[in-house]
Enzyme design. Sequence first.
Site, short mmCIF file in Angstrom:
data_model
loop_
_atom_site.label_atom_id
_atom_site.label_comp_id
_atom_site.label_asym_id
_atom_site.label_seq_id
_atom_site.Cartn_x
_atom_site.Cartn_y
_atom_site.Cartn_z
N ASP A 9 0.80 -1.26 0.07
CA ASP A 9 -0.07 0.02 -0.02
C ASP A 9 0.78 1.19 0.20
O ASP A 9 1.73 1.53 0.95
CB ASP A 9 -0.74 -0.22 1.40
CG ASP A 9 -2.17 1.04 1.04
OD1 ASP A 9 -2.19 1.59 0.08
OD2 ASP A 9 -2.82 1.08 2.32
N MET A 10 0.88 2.09 -1.07
CA MET A 10 1.58 3.32 -1.01
C MET A 10 1.00 4.50 -0.14
O MET A 10 -0.01 4.73 0.02
CB MET A 10 1.41 3.77 -2.51
CG MET A 10 1.84 2.59 -3.43
SD MET A 10 1.74 3.20 -5.13
CE MET A 10 1.55 1.60 -6.14
N ASP A 103 -2.88 2.42 -6.15
CA ASP A 103 -1.83 2.44 -5.02
C ASP A 103 -1.98 1.22 -4.02
O ASP A 103 -1.27 1.31 -3.02
CB ASP A 103 -2.02 3.81 -4.39
CG ASP A 103 -3.34 3.97 -3.62
OD1 ASP A 103 -4.02 3.29 -3.99
OD2 ASP A 103 -3.32 4.86 -2.76
N GLU A 104 -2.60 0.24 -4.50
CA GLU A 104 -2.41 -0.93 -3.64
C GLU A 104 -2.64 -2.39 -4.39
O GLU A 104 -3.31 -2.46 -5.48
CB GLU A 104 -3.94 -0.79 -2.82
CG GLU A 104 -4.28 -1.66 -1.88
CD GLU A 104 -5.61 -1.30 -1.08
OE1 GLU A 104 -5.87 -1.86 -0.27
OE2 GLU A 104 -6.21 -0.29 -1.62
#
EC number: 2.7.7.7
Length: 351
Positions: A9-10, A103-104
Amino acid sequence: MERVILHVDMDAFFASVEVIDNPKLKGKPVIVGGISERGVVATCSYEARKYGVRSAMPVYIAKALCPNGIYLPTRMARYKEISEKIFQIFYKITPYVEPLSIDEAYLDITELKKDPVSVAMYIKEKVKNTTGLTISVGVSYNKFLAKLASDWNKPNGLKIIRSDMIPKILLPLPVSKIYGLGKKSAEKLNAIGIFTIEELHHLPEELLTEFFGKYGVEIYKRIRGIDNRKVVISRERKSIGRETTLRSDTNDKKELEAYIKSFCSSISKTLITKGLSGKTITLKIKTSTFENHTKNKTLPMHISKEEDILREALEILYSIDFQEKIRLIGVSVSSLEETKLQQLTLFNSDF
Protein backbone atom coordinates in the site's frame (compact mmCIF):
# COMPACT_ATOMS: atom_id res chain seq x y z
CA MET A 1 2.22 -25.53 1.95
CA GLU A 2 1.11 -22.36 3.73
CA ARG A 3 0.66 -19.46 1.36
CA VAL A 4 2.73 -16.28 1.62
CA ILE A 5 0.75 -13.16 0.70
CA LEU A 6 1.95 -9.57 0.66
CA HIS A 7 -0.34 -6.56 0.72
CA VAL A 8 1.45 -3.45 -0.54
CA ASP A 9 0.00 0.00 0.00
CA MET A 10 1.56 3.26 -1.14
CA ASP A 11 1.56 5.77 1.70
CA ALA A 12 -0.76 8.79 1.16
CA PHE A 13 -0.04 8.23 -2.52
CA PHE A 14 -1.40 11.31 -4.31
CA ALA A 15 -0.11 13.66 -1.63
CA SER A 16 3.26 11.92 -1.52
CA VAL A 17 3.67 12.32 -5.30
CA GLU A 18 2.95 16.03 -4.94
CA VAL A 19 5.66 16.32 -2.28
CA ILE A 20 8.17 14.44 -4.44
CA ASP A 21 7.44 16.80 -7.35
CA ASN A 22 7.60 19.87 -5.09
CA PRO A 23 9.94 19.30 -2.12
CA LYS A 24 8.84 22.64 -0.60
CA LEU A 25 5.64 20.81 0.45
CA LYS A 26 7.54 18.37 2.66
CA GLY A 27 6.30 18.37 6.24
CA LYS A 28 3.22 20.44 5.38
CA PRO A 29 -0.47 19.48 5.47
CA VAL A 30 -1.14 18.65 1.80
CA ILE A 31 -4.71 17.85 0.74
CA VAL A 32 -5.38 16.54 -2.77
CA GLY A 33 -8.80 16.39 -4.40
CA GLY A 34 -11.54 18.69 -5.61
CA ILE A 35 -10.35 22.13 -4.57
CA SER A 36 -13.72 23.86 -4.76
CA GLU A 37 -15.90 24.11 -1.66
CA ARG A 38 -18.04 21.28 -3.08
CA GLY A 39 -15.07 19.03 -3.78
CA VAL A 40 -14.04 15.90 -1.89
CA VAL A 41 -10.64 14.97 -0.45
CA ALA A 42 -8.98 12.22 -2.51
CA THR A 43 -6.09 11.80 -0.09
CA CYS A 44 -3.96 13.87 2.25
CA SER A 45 -0.53 13.84 3.85
CA TYR A 46 -0.04 12.49 7.35
CA GLU A 47 0.53 16.05 8.55
CA ALA A 48 -3.01 16.89 7.41
CA ARG A 49 -4.41 13.77 9.09
CA LYS A 50 -3.27 15.13 12.45
CA TYR A 51 -5.97 17.78 12.01
CA GLY A 52 -8.63 15.13 11.42
CA VAL A 53 -8.68 15.41 7.62
CA ARG A 54 -9.54 12.11 5.90
CA SER A 55 -10.13 10.73 2.41
CA ALA A 56 -13.70 11.17 1.06
CA MET A 57 -14.26 14.13 3.39
CA PRO A 58 -15.93 17.19 1.83
CA VAL A 59 -13.33 19.90 1.21
CA TYR A 60 -15.29 22.52 3.14
CA ILE A 61 -15.05 20.35 6.26
CA ALA A 62 -11.33 19.76 5.64
CA LYS A 63 -10.76 23.52 5.37
CA ALA A 64 -12.57 24.07 8.65
CA LEU A 65 -10.34 21.49 10.34
CA CYS A 66 -7.15 22.54 8.56
CA PRO A 67 -7.48 26.13 7.29
CA ASN A 68 -3.73 26.43 6.68
CA GLY A 69 -3.57 23.28 4.59
CA ILE A 70 -2.26 23.29 1.02
CA TYR A 71 -5.15 22.24 -1.25
CA LEU A 72 -4.18 20.84 -4.65
CA PRO A 73 -6.17 19.43 -7.60
CA THR A 74 -5.64 15.81 -8.60
CA ARG A 75 -3.18 15.02 -11.43
CA MET A 76 -4.24 11.52 -12.40
CA ALA A 77 -1.90 11.24 -15.38
CA ARG A 78 1.08 11.84 -13.11
CA TYR A 79 -0.14 9.42 -10.44
CA LYS A 80 -0.70 6.71 -13.07
CA GLU A 81 2.82 7.27 -14.40
CA ILE A 82 4.34 6.69 -10.96
CA SER A 83 1.99 3.79 -10.23
CA GLU A 84 3.09 1.98 -13.39
CA LYS A 85 6.74 2.22 -12.32
CA ILE A 86 5.88 0.72 -8.95
CA PHE A 87 3.79 -2.10 -10.40
CA GLN A 88 6.67 -2.95 -12.76
CA ILE A 89 8.72 -3.68 -9.63
CA PHE A 90 5.99 -6.01 -8.36
CA TYR A 91 5.77 -7.92 -11.64
CA LYS A 92 9.55 -8.45 -11.72
CA ILE A 93 9.21 -10.28 -8.41
CA THR A 94 6.16 -12.43 -9.20
CA PRO A 95 3.49 -12.73 -11.90
CA TYR A 96 0.93 -13.29 -9.14
CA VAL A 97 -0.09 -9.67 -8.65
CA GLU A 98 -3.67 -8.57 -7.97
CA PRO A 99 -4.08 -4.79 -8.35
CA LEU A 100 -6.78 -3.38 -6.07
CA SER A 101 -6.35 0.24 -7.13
CA ILE A 102 -3.73 2.63 -8.48
CA ASP A 103 -1.83 2.46 -5.17
CA GLU A 104 -2.56 -0.96 -3.69
CA ALA A 105 -2.05 -4.64 -4.57
CA TYR A 106 -1.75 -8.20 -3.30
CA LEU A 107 1.28 -10.32 -4.25
CA ASP A 108 1.43 -14.10 -3.81
CA ILE A 109 5.12 -14.98 -3.31
CA THR A 110 4.58 -18.56 -2.11
CA GLU A 111 6.49 -20.06 -5.05
CA LEU A 112 9.55 -17.84 -4.49
CA LYS A 113 10.42 -19.87 -1.40
CA LYS A 114 12.33 -16.88 -0.03
CA ASP A 115 12.19 -15.16 3.32
CA PRO A 116 9.06 -12.99 3.00
CA VAL A 117 10.47 -10.19 5.15
CA SER A 118 13.52 -9.99 2.90
CA VAL A 119 11.24 -9.77 -0.15
CA ALA A 120 9.17 -7.03 1.52
CA MET A 121 12.32 -5.08 2.41
CA TYR A 122 13.56 -5.41 -1.17
CA ILE A 123 10.27 -4.03 -2.51
CA LYS A 124 10.34 -1.10 -0.09
CA GLU A 125 13.94 -0.25 -0.99
CA LYS A 126 13.35 -0.61 -4.74
CA VAL A 127 10.26 1.63 -4.66
CA LYS A 128 12.10 4.23 -2.61
CA ASN A 129 15.10 4.27 -4.94
CA THR A 130 12.96 4.31 -8.09
CA THR A 131 10.33 6.89 -7.11
CA GLY A 132 11.37 8.46 -3.81
CA LEU A 133 8.14 7.21 -2.22
CA THR A 134 7.59 5.03 0.84
CA ILE A 135 5.34 2.01 0.82
CA SER A 136 3.84 -0.08 3.61
CA VAL A 137 3.85 -3.88 3.35
CA GLY A 138 1.87 -6.48 5.26
CA VAL A 139 2.94 -10.14 5.22
CA SER A 140 0.76 -13.09 6.18
CA TYR A 141 -0.70 -16.39 5.04
CA ASN A 142 -3.94 -14.90 3.66
CA LYS A 143 -5.31 -11.72 2.11
CA PHE A 144 -7.31 -10.48 5.09
CA LEU A 145 -4.37 -10.65 7.49
CA ALA A 146 -1.87 -9.26 4.94
CA LYS A 147 -4.05 -6.20 4.39
CA LEU A 148 -4.52 -5.76 8.13
CA ALA A 149 -0.75 -5.98 8.61
CA SER A 150 0.06 -3.34 5.98
CA ASP A 151 -2.02 -0.82 7.91
CA TRP A 152 -0.44 -1.71 11.24
CA ASN A 153 2.33 0.87 11.45
CA LYS A 154 1.95 3.24 8.51
CA PRO A 155 3.66 5.14 6.97
CA ASN A 156 6.67 3.18 5.71
CA GLY A 157 5.51 0.18 7.72
CA LEU A 158 6.33 -3.52 7.64
CA LYS A 159 4.39 -6.07 9.67
CA ILE A 160 4.17 -9.86 9.57
CA ILE A 161 1.25 -11.81 11.03
CA ARG A 162 1.98 -15.52 11.44
CA SER A 163 -0.56 -18.27 12.04
CA ASP A 164 0.71 -18.78 15.60
CA MET A 165 -0.31 -15.19 16.42
CA ILE A 166 -3.98 -15.92 15.72
CA PRO A 167 -6.38 -15.10 17.27
CA LYS A 168 -4.50 -13.34 20.09
CA ILE A 169 -3.14 -10.49 17.95
CA LEU A 170 -6.62 -9.71 16.60
CA LEU A 171 -8.61 -9.67 19.83
CA PRO A 172 -7.85 -6.11 21.07
CA LEU A 173 -8.58 -4.52 17.66
CA PRO A 174 -11.79 -2.55 17.02
CA VAL A 175 -14.34 -4.27 14.78
CA SER A 176 -13.80 -1.49 12.21
CA LYS A 177 -10.47 -3.15 11.38
CA ILE A 178 -12.26 -6.08 9.75
CA TYR A 179 -11.79 -5.60 6.02
CA GLY A 180 -15.15 -5.37 4.27
CA LEU A 181 -17.05 -4.38 7.40
CA GLY A 182 -18.37 -0.89 6.61
CA LYS A 183 -18.99 2.00 8.95
CA LYS A 184 -22.71 1.28 9.25
CA SER A 185 -22.08 -2.39 10.01
CA ALA A 186 -19.53 -1.45 12.68
CA GLU A 187 -22.06 0.95 14.19
CA LYS A 188 -24.66 -1.83 14.16
CA LEU A 189 -22.30 -3.98 16.23
CA ASN A 190 -21.46 -1.07 18.55
CA ALA A 191 -25.18 -0.61 19.18
CA ILE A 192 -25.36 -4.08 20.76
CA GLY A 193 -22.19 -3.52 22.78
CA ILE A 194 -19.67 -5.14 20.43
CA PHE A 195 -16.65 -2.85 20.00
CA THR A 196 -13.64 -5.19 19.76
CA ILE A 197 -12.87 -8.35 17.82
CA GLU A 198 -12.57 -10.17 21.15
CA GLU A 199 -16.19 -9.30 21.94
CA LEU A 200 -17.21 -10.30 18.42
CA HIS A 201 -15.36 -13.59 18.87
CA HIS A 202 -17.93 -14.70 21.46
CA LEU A 203 -20.88 -14.39 19.05
CA PRO A 204 -22.02 -17.60 17.31
CA GLU A 205 -21.85 -17.86 13.53
CA GLU A 206 -25.64 -18.09 13.34
CA LEU A 207 -26.05 -14.67 14.97
CA LEU A 208 -23.54 -13.06 12.61
CA THR A 209 -25.38 -14.60 9.67
CA GLU A 210 -28.64 -13.19 11.01
CA PHE A 211 -26.99 -9.78 11.31
CA PHE A 212 -25.08 -9.65 8.02
CA GLY A 213 -26.48 -12.40 5.81
CA LYS A 214 -23.93 -14.51 3.92
CA TYR A 215 -21.18 -12.04 4.78
CA GLY A 216 -21.64 -12.96 8.44
CA VAL A 217 -19.96 -16.30 7.68
CA GLU A 218 -16.95 -14.47 6.22
CA ILE A 219 -16.69 -12.25 9.30
CA TYR A 220 -16.86 -15.29 11.57
CA LYS A 221 -14.01 -16.96 9.65
CA ARG A 222 -11.80 -13.90 9.21
CA ILE A 223 -11.59 -13.04 12.90
CA ARG A 224 -10.35 -16.62 13.36
CA GLY A 225 -7.65 -16.12 10.74
CA ILE A 226 -9.45 -17.99 7.95
CA ASP A 227 -9.56 -16.47 4.46
CA ASN A 228 -9.27 -18.77 1.45
CA ARG A 229 -9.49 -16.10 -1.25
CA LYS A 230 -6.78 -16.48 -3.88
CA VAL A 231 -4.70 -13.70 -5.40
CA VAL A 232 -6.47 -13.03 -8.72
CA ILE A 233 -3.98 -12.33 -11.50
CA SER A 234 -6.40 -10.80 -14.00
CA ARG A 235 -9.24 -8.74 -12.64
CA GLU A 236 -12.16 -8.19 -15.00
CA ARG A 237 -13.56 -4.71 -15.06
CA LYS A 238 -16.86 -4.89 -13.19
CA SER A 239 -18.46 -1.64 -14.31
CA ILE A 240 -18.00 1.53 -16.33
CA GLY A 241 -19.46 4.71 -14.95
CA ARG A 242 -19.32 8.47 -14.61
CA GLU A 243 -20.32 10.76 -11.76
CA THR A 244 -19.94 14.38 -10.71
CA THR A 245 -20.55 16.67 -7.77
CA LEU A 246 -23.06 19.33 -8.82
CA ARG A 247 -22.27 23.04 -8.71
CA SER A 248 -25.24 23.50 -6.40
CA ASP A 249 -27.69 21.09 -4.76
CA THR A 250 -30.83 20.48 -6.78
CA ASN A 251 -33.85 18.20 -7.12
CA ASP A 252 -34.73 19.53 -10.57
CA LYS A 253 -34.91 16.38 -12.68
CA LYS A 254 -34.55 18.30 -15.95
CA GLU A 255 -31.24 19.69 -14.69
CA LEU A 256 -30.12 16.22 -13.58
CA GLU A 257 -31.19 14.82 -16.95
CA ALA A 258 -28.56 16.97 -18.68
CA TYR A 259 -25.82 15.39 -16.59
CA ILE A 260 -27.15 11.91 -17.24
CA LYS A 261 -27.16 12.49 -21.00
CA SER A 262 -23.50 13.49 -20.86
CA PHE A 263 -22.61 10.43 -18.74
CA CYS A 264 -24.42 8.02 -21.05
CA SER A 265 -22.67 9.41 -24.10
CA SER A 266 -19.26 8.98 -22.45
CA ILE A 267 -20.04 5.51 -21.08
CA SER A 268 -21.30 4.33 -24.47
CA LYS A 269 -18.10 5.49 -26.20
CA THR A 270 -15.98 3.65 -23.62
CA LEU A 271 -18.02 0.45 -23.94
CA ILE A 272 -17.87 0.45 -27.73
CA THR A 273 -14.12 1.26 -27.77
CA LYS A 274 -13.42 -1.64 -25.40
CA GLY A 275 -15.79 -4.01 -27.23
CA LEU A 276 -18.03 -4.39 -24.18
CA SER A 277 -21.71 -4.22 -23.37
CA GLY A 278 -23.64 -4.43 -20.11
CA LYS A 279 -27.11 -5.18 -18.88
CA THR A 280 -27.32 -3.57 -15.42
CA ILE A 281 -27.82 0.21 -15.33
CA THR A 282 -27.28 1.92 -11.98
CA LEU A 283 -28.13 5.46 -10.95
CA LYS A 284 -26.18 6.79 -7.98
CA ILE A 285 -27.06 9.88 -5.99
CA LYS A 286 -25.65 11.60 -2.91
CA THR A 287 -28.02 13.85 -1.03
CA SER A 288 -27.31 17.26 0.46
CA THR A 289 -26.87 15.47 3.82
CA PHE A 290 -24.21 13.19 2.27
CA GLU A 291 -26.30 10.02 2.17
CA ASN A 292 -25.52 7.70 -0.75
CA HIS A 293 -28.32 5.90 -2.60
CA THR A 294 -28.31 3.67 -5.66
CA LYS A 295 -31.08 2.21 -7.77
CA ASN A 296 -30.50 -0.18 -10.65
CA LYS A 297 -32.28 -2.09 -13.37
CA THR A 298 -31.10 -5.32 -15.00
CA LEU A 299 -32.16 -5.86 -18.60
CA PRO A 300 -32.79 -9.15 -20.44
CA MET A 301 -30.04 -8.33 -22.96
CA HIS A 302 -26.68 -6.53 -23.03
CA ILE A 303 -26.51 -3.00 -24.44
CA SER A 304 -23.85 -0.43 -25.29
CA LYS A 305 -25.62 2.14 -27.46
CA GLU A 306 -26.00 5.61 -25.98
CA GLU A 307 -29.74 5.86 -26.61
CA ASP A 308 -30.42 2.54 -24.85
CA ILE A 309 -28.35 3.40 -21.77
CA LEU A 310 -29.91 6.86 -21.61
CA ARG A 311 -33.46 5.54 -21.87
CA GLU A 312 -32.94 3.15 -18.95
CA ALA A 313 -31.07 5.71 -16.80
CA LEU A 314 -33.83 8.29 -17.27
CA GLU A 315 -36.49 5.74 -16.44
CA ILE A 316 -34.71 5.14 -13.13
CA LEU A 317 -34.33 8.89 -12.51
CA TYR A 318 -38.04 9.57 -12.98
CA SER A 319 -39.02 6.63 -10.80
CA ILE A 320 -37.34 8.23 -7.76
CA ASP A 321 -39.19 10.60 -5.47
CA PHE A 322 -36.47 12.91 -4.12
CA GLN A 323 -36.98 13.79 -0.46
CA GLU A 324 -33.84 15.94 -0.41
CA LYS A 325 -31.81 17.95 -2.86
CA ILE A 326 -28.99 16.15 -4.64
CA ARG A 327 -25.30 17.13 -4.52
CA LEU A 328 -23.83 14.26 -6.60
CA ILE A 329 -25.18 12.13 -9.43
CA GLY A 330 -23.70 9.26 -11.39
CA VAL A 331 -24.53 6.51 -13.86
CA SER A 332 -22.79 3.16 -14.33
CA VAL A 333 -23.19 0.08 -16.50
CA SER A 334 -22.25 -3.33 -15.08
CA SER A 335 -22.74 -7.07 -15.74
CA LEU A 336 -20.29 -6.58 -18.60
CA GLU A 337 -19.43 -8.99 -21.40
CA GLU A 338 -17.56 -8.79 -24.67
CA THR A 339 -19.74 -7.71 -27.57
CA LYS A 340 -19.57 -10.53 -30.12
CA LEU A 341 -22.26 -9.42 -32.54
CA GLN A 342 -23.32 -6.04 -33.81
CA GLN A 343 -25.84 -4.83 -31.31
CA LEU A 344 -29.33 -3.64 -32.25
CA THR A 345 -30.97 -0.96 -30.21
CA LEU A 346 -33.57 -2.29 -27.79
CA PHE A 347 -36.15 -0.21 -29.56
CA ASN A 348 -35.16 -0.83 -33.17
CA SER A 349 -38.35 -1.07 -35.24
CA ASP A 350 -36.77 -3.74 -37.45
CA PHE A 351 -35.98 -6.02 -34.48
